[in-house]
Scaffold this active site. Structure first.
Site, PDB file in Angstrom:
ATOM      1  N   ARG A 183       0.809  -1.218   0.000  1.00  0.00           N
ATOM      2  CA  ARG A 183       0.000   0.000   0.000  1.00  0.00           C
ATOM      3  C   ARG A 183       0.847   1.274   0.000  1.00  0.00           C
ATOM      4  NH1 ARG A 183      -5.044  -1.101   0.060  1.00  0.00           N
ATOM      5  NH2 ARG A 183      -5.590   1.093   0.391  1.00  0.00           N
ATOM      6  N   LEU A 184       2.093   1.140  -0.454  1.00  0.00           N
ATOM      7  CA  LEU A 184       2.966   2.309  -0.601  1.00  0.00           C
ATOM      8  C   LEU A 184       2.840   2.828  -2.028  1.00  0.00           C
ATOM      9  CD1 LEU A 184       6.053   1.010   1.401  1.00  0.00           C
ATOM     10  CD2 LEU A 184       4.202   2.495   2.183  1.00  0.00           C
TER      11      LEU A 184
END
Length: 206
Positions: A183-184
């Site tokens: 989720r970066l």
């Protein structure tokens, strides 16, 4: 830099949001099963409550993003009242999203006429027959209206209804989102204070 190169991880180097959007849309055309030009359109009513629905993007250039509708529909009346709207494209196959919001304008009669004439006959008849967003007493009533307008325009051209045209959203912000592990994600936002200003590009936290 080619359009193909713009779809790779170096997309954040691009300085023209419309060029970048065009590259992403072209790639979506090769990977999305249905309607890569489908987009969620958000408007707001007189009470300040938002509304969202799916429409189809029909054109875009450096002026903005164009779709067509019945101006007497809910989205039509809300956009005419506020002069503002937002869109969100989501291409699940590519794990990408583009959000934009801005001011609206009505496309020229020439643009609307050209697109209307390109539509199938049934869709042109439907633009006359459907009182979009208003209560419909029965399916039969709609089919009856279609039959009546089909008979009325059986010969010659089918004119564009006066209540049917297009809106162009002229964005003040355009955000490009690309999925990354854990989720970066990559988020790049282009923003400007007015339509006359140059774009500022900002990388955002995911």
């Amino acid at each position: 830099m080619s359009e193909r190169e713009l779809t790779s991880s170096n997309f954040a180097d691009e300085t023209d949001p419309f060029r970048l959007f065009g590259a992403w849309l072209e790639e979506a055309k090769g990977s999305e099963i249905n309607d890569p030009n489908a987009v969620a359109l958000a408007t707001v009513d007189e009470a300040g409550l938002p509304n969202v629905r799916m429409v189809l993007l029909k054109d875009f250039d450096s002026r903005g993003f164009v779709f067509y509708t019945n101006f007497e529909s809910q989205k039509g009346t809300e956009i005419l009242a506020s002069g503002k709207a937002a869109m969100c494209f989501h291409w699940k196959s590519l794990r990408r999203q583009v959000r934009l919001r801005g001011l609206t304008e009505i496309v020229s009669n020439e643009e609307a006429d050209a697109y209307y004439k390109s539509r199938p006959v049934g869709s042109r008849i439907g633009a006359w027959a459907s009182k979009q967003s208003r209560p419909l007493e029965s399916r039969f009533a709609l089919e009856k209206a279609v039959a009546e307008y089909t008979a009325r325009y059986a010969l010659g051209d089918i004119p564009r209804p006066p209540h049917w045209s297009g809106f162009r959203i002229r964005p003040l912000t355009i955000e490009f989102w690309h999925d990354r592990k854990f989720r970066l994600h990559d988020r790049i936002e282009f923003r400007r204070g007015s339509l006359d200003e140059s774009w500022e590009k900002v990388r955002m936290y995911p």
